[in-house]
Motif scaffolding. Structure first.
Motif, PDB file in Angstrom:
ATOM      1  N   LEU A   1       8.356   3.319  -6.820  1.00  0.00           N
ATOM      2  CA  LEU A   1       9.785   3.166  -6.513  1.00  0.00           C
ATOM      3  C   LEU A   1      10.639   3.938  -7.507  1.00  0.00           C
ATOM      4  CD1 LEU A   1       9.885  -0.662  -5.691  1.00  0.00           C
ATOM      5  CD2 LEU A   1      10.327   1.206  -4.082  1.00  0.00           C
ATOM      6  N   LEU A   2      10.256   3.910  -8.776  1.00  0.00           N
ATOM      7  CA  LEU A   2      11.048   4.604  -9.798  1.00  0.00           C
ATOM      8  C   LEU A   2      10.894   6.114  -9.653  1.00  0.00           C
ATOM      9  CD1 LEU A   2      10.498   2.332 -12.945  1.00  0.00           C
ATOM     10  CD2 LEU A   2      12.395   2.331 -11.303  1.00  0.00           C
ATOM     11  N   GLU A   3       9.704   6.551  -9.234  1.00  0.00           N
ATOM     12  CA  GLU A   3       9.522   7.982  -8.995  1.00  0.00           C
ATOM     13  C   GLU A   3      10.462   8.443  -7.882  1.00  0.00           C
ATOM     14  OE1 GLU A   3       5.550   9.909  -8.850  1.00  0.00           O
ATOM     15  OE2 GLU A   3       6.084  10.318  -6.766  1.00  0.00           O
ATOM     16  N   ALA A   4      10.534   7.631  -6.820  1.00  0.00           N
ATOM     17  CA  ALA A   4      11.437   7.987  -5.716  1.00  0.00           C
ATOM     18  C   ALA A   4      12.884   8.005  -6.190  1.00  0.00           C
ATOM     19  CB  ALA A   4      11.260   7.000  -4.566  1.00  0.00           C
ATOM     20  N   HIS A   5      13.224   7.097  -7.093  1.00  0.00           N
ATOM     21  CA  HIS A   5      14.611   6.997  -7.553  1.00  0.00           C
ATOM     22  C   HIS A   5      14.956   8.077  -8.587  1.00  0.00           C
ATOM     23  CE1 HIS A   5      18.434   4.915  -8.296  1.00  0.00           C
ATOM     24  NE2 HIS A   5      18.258   5.241  -9.558  1.00  0.00           N
ATOM     25  N   PHE A   6      14.180   8.112  -9.653  1.00  0.00           N
ATOM     26  CA  PHE A   6      14.515   9.038 -10.751  1.00  0.00           C
ATOM     27  C   PHE A   6      14.018  10.455 -10.477  1.00  0.00           C
ATOM     28  CE2 PHE A   6      14.367   4.939 -13.180  1.00  0.00           C
ATOM     29  CZ  PHE A   6      15.727   4.885 -13.406  1.00  0.00           C
ATOM     30  N   GLY A   7      12.921  10.585  -9.712  1.00  0.00           N
ATOM     31  CA  GLY A   7      12.396  11.906  -9.415  1.00  0.00           C
ATOM     32  C   GLY A   7      13.376  12.728  -8.606  1.00  0.00           C
ATOM     33  N   ARG A   8      14.121  12.028  -7.741  1.00  0.00           N
ATOM     34  CA  ARG A   8      15.065  12.726  -6.875  1.00  0.00           C
ATOM     35  C   ARG A   8      16.250  13.250  -7.676  1.00  0.00           C
ATOM     36  NH1 ARG A   8      17.295   8.722  -3.557  1.00  0.00           N
ATOM     37  NH2 ARG A   8      15.193   8.063  -3.088  1.00  0.00           N
ATOM     38  N   GLU A   9      16.599  12.510  -8.749  1.00  0.00           N
ATOM     39  CA  GLU A   9      17.796  12.897  -9.506  1.00  0.00           C
ATOM     40  C   GLU A   9      17.559  14.112 -10.385  1.00  0.00           C
ATOM     41  OE1 GLU A   9      19.041   9.493 -11.686  1.00  0.00           O
ATOM     42  OE2 GLU A   9      19.875   8.497  -9.934  1.00  0.00           O
TER      43      GLU A   9
ATOM     44  N   ARG B   1      -1.694  13.593  -3.539  1.00  0.00           N
ATOM     45  CA  ARG B   1      -0.664  14.522  -4.002  1.00  0.00           C
ATOM     46  C   ARG B   1      -0.431  14.304  -5.501  1.00  0.00           C
ATOM     47  NH1 ARG B   1       4.019  12.346  -4.903  1.00  0.00           N
ATOM     48  NH2 ARG B   1       4.264  10.145  -4.420  1.00  0.00           N
ATOM     49  N   HIS B   2       0.136  15.325  -6.092  1.00  0.00           N
ATOM     50  CA  HIS B   2       0.400  15.282  -7.522  1.00  0.00           C
ATOM     51  C   HIS B   2       1.659  14.446  -7.763  1.00  0.00           C
ATOM     52  CE1 HIS B   2      -0.042  16.892 -11.584  1.00  0.00           C
ATOM     53  NE2 HIS B   2       1.266  16.876 -11.631  1.00  0.00           N
ATOM     54  N   PRO B   3       1.591  13.443  -8.662  1.00  0.00           N
ATOM     55  CA  PRO B   3       2.801  12.658  -8.909  1.00  0.00           C
ATOM     56  C   PRO B   3       3.897  13.536  -9.511  1.00  0.00           C
ATOM     57  CG  PRO B   3       0.908  11.786 -10.137  1.00  0.00           C
ATOM     58  CD  PRO B   3       0.478  13.065  -9.510  1.00  0.00           C
ATOM     59  N   HIS B   4       5.136  13.289  -9.085  1.00  0.00           N
ATOM     60  CA  HIS B   4       6.254  14.009  -9.699  1.00  0.00           C
ATOM     61  C   HIS B   4       6.401  13.560 -11.138  1.00  0.00           C
ATOM     62  CE1 HIS B   4       7.555  15.649  -5.933  1.00  0.00           C
ATOM     63  NE2 HIS B   4       7.563  14.456  -5.389  1.00  0.00           N
TER      64      HIS B   4
ATOM     65  N   SER C   1      -3.101  12.646 -15.763  1.00  0.00           N
ATOM     66  CA  SER C   1      -2.304  12.648 -16.976  1.00  0.00           C
ATOM     67  C   SER C   1      -0.838  12.355 -16.642  1.00  0.00           C
ATOM     68  CB  SER C   1      -2.450  14.003 -17.678  1.00  0.00           C
ATOM     69  OG  SER C   1      -1.580  14.071 -18.766  1.00  0.00           O
ATOM     70  N   ALA C   2      -0.342  12.991 -15.575  1.00  0.00           N
ATOM     71  CA  ALA C   2       1.045  12.734 -15.145  1.00  0.00           C
ATOM     72  C   ALA C   2       1.177  11.298 -14.653  1.00  0.00           C
ATOM     73  CB  ALA C   2       1.443  13.709 -14.032  1.00  0.00           C
ATOM     74  N   TYR C   3       0.155  10.819 -13.946  1.00  0.00           N
ATOM     75  CA  TYR C   3       0.216   9.449 -13.454  1.00  0.00           C
ATOM     76  C   TYR C   3       0.258   8.464 -14.622  1.00  0.00           C
ATOM     77  CZ  TYR C   3      -0.289   5.403 -10.514  1.00  0.00           C
ATOM     78  OH  TYR C   3      -0.039   4.219  -9.886  1.00  0.00           O
TER      79      TYR C   3
ATOM     80  N   ASP D   1       0.812  -1.222   0.000  1.00  0.00           N
ATOM     81  CA  ASP D   1       0.000   0.000   0.000  1.00  0.00           C
ATOM     82  C   ASP D   1       0.846   1.272   0.000  1.00  0.00           C
ATOM     83  OD1 ASP D   1      -1.642  -2.087   0.476  1.00  0.00           O
ATOM     84  OD2 ASP D   1      -2.863  -1.083   1.991  1.00  0.00           O
ATOM     85  N   ALA D   2       1.971   1.221   0.725  1.00  0.00           N
ATOM     86  CA  ALA D   2       2.796   2.423   0.839  1.00  0.00           C
ATOM     87  C   ALA D   2       3.328   2.859  -0.523  1.00  0.00           C
ATOM     88  CB  ALA D   2       3.957   2.173   1.799  1.00  0.00           C
ATOM     89  N   LEU D   3       3.383   1.912  -1.468  1.00  0.00           N
ATOM     90  CA  LEU D   3       3.918   2.231  -2.791  1.00  0.00           C
ATOM     91  C   LEU D   3       2.815   2.573  -3.787  1.00  0.00           C
ATOM     92  CD1 LEU D   3       6.547  -0.638  -3.056  1.00  0.00           C
ATOM     93  CD2 LEU D   3       6.983   1.772  -2.590  1.00  0.00           C
ATOM     94  N   LEU D   4       1.559   2.392  -3.365  1.00  0.00           N
ATOM     95  CA  LEU D   4       0.444   2.623  -4.284  1.00  0.00           C
ATOM     96  C   LEU D   4      -0.056   4.061  -4.152  1.00  0.00           C
ATOM     97  CD1 LEU D   4      -1.499  -0.735  -3.785  1.00  0.00           C
ATOM     98  CD2 LEU D   4       0.217  -0.147  -5.509  1.00  0.00           C
ATOM     99  N   PRO D   5      -0.710   4.572  -5.190  1.00  0.00           N
ATOM    100  CA  PRO D   5      -1.224   5.943  -5.105  1.00  0.00           C
ATOM    101  C   PRO D   5      -2.303   6.042  -4.027  1.00  0.00           C
ATOM    102  CG  PRO D   5      -2.036   4.845  -7.081  1.00  0.00           C
ATOM    103  CD  PRO D   5      -1.015   3.938  -6.464  1.00  0.00           C
TER     104      PRO D   5
END
Ligand SMILES: [Zn+2]
Lengths: 184, 84
Positions: free
Chosen positions: A175-183, A107-110, B41-43, A93-97
């Protein structure tokens, strides 16, 4: 040696052909069983050994078309048999929207995008998923099996496979958002 | 006119929408939500990116391949030595 000649030699029981088969096809098979068994090297090696022993026994019945694909199927089945059962299904669940009561996003996804050479971090992220989700994603997106083939391989319904695949992709996305979003 | 989709519904059925498994009328409601909701859309775009990345990460040419340890080769040959 070409595969057709190799198969003929195997059928005649020629020992060097057995060694050639193991050396030619072993590395890819071991890579695949390691992936499915999450780098449990002993289990991955045992699965490859299971597959070759089966192949040597069954070479008479092999239709001779696609040796690599045939071995790959045998090794994949052997690896699935060696997975710890039941497949780990701890909550993701912690990884799901997350959503508010009114159905809006919390929140708005990065926005993020991965660099061209993203293979290693993506594989690492997949490894962090619980087995019940990881294996479905690996079989479908990694091994290229269809939903029904994944369902048969794991003894699940098609609908459960689709649901777990969707959850696995959502969790991987997180997980990829946390990884690539930070970079970025 | 049916009520518009919530973001939760959009995300829950996103996979079926992307695979074109939804009935045409439902799919049209997804199209409409996508057009007016920047969050979904971003999602959706990062979800699709994720699917593409997963496929690419496991393509044969991308994943590293190391050799088979010699003791495994020997163990396999010992376990399956031709009996003739
Ligand atoms: Zn939305």
């Amino acid at each position: 040696m070409e595969d057709t000649l190799l198969v003929d030699a195997l059928r005649r029981g020629e020992a060097p052909a057995f060694e050639t088969l193991v050396r030619n096809h072993g590395p890819r098979l071991l890579e695949m069983t390691r992936r499915l068994l999450r780098h449990d090297d002993d289990a991955a090696r045992a699965a490859v050994q299971d597959a070759f022993v089966l192949a040597f026994d069954a070479i008479e019945g092999f239709d001779g078309v696609e040796l690599a694909a045939w071995l790959h199927d045998l090794a994949r089945s052997a690896a699935l048999l060696r997975l710890p059962r039941p497949l780990a299904e701890e909550p993701i669940d912690a990884l799901l929207p997350a959503f508010l009561d009114d159905g809006h996003h919390v929140r708005h996804p990065h926005a993020w995008s991965a660099p061209a050479e993203a293979g290693a971090p993506v594989r690492d992220a997949v490894d962090r998923l619980p087995d019940a989700f990881r294996i479905v994603l690996l079989l479908h997106d990694g091994e290229g099996l269809g939903v029904s083939a994944v369902a048969r391989a794991l003894g699940l319904t098609d609908n459960l496979v689709k649901l777990r695949l969707h959850r696995a992709r959502q969790a991987l996305r997180g997980l990829l958002e946390a990884h690539f979003g930070r970079e970025n | 006119m049916k009520p518009s989709l919530t973001c939760r519904e959009f995300v829950e059925f996103l996979d079926r929408y992307l695979c074109r498994e939804l009935p045409a009328e439902t799919s049209a409601r997804f199209d409409a939500h996508l057009a007016c909701c920047p969050t979904c859309s971003a999602y959706a775009s990062t979800y699709r990116e994720t699917v593409a990345l997963a496929r690419r990460a496991f393509e044969a040419d991308d994943a590293p391949v190391s050799g088979v340890p010699e003791e495994l080769v020997l163990a396999i040959l010992a376990a399956s030595r031709p009996t003739t």
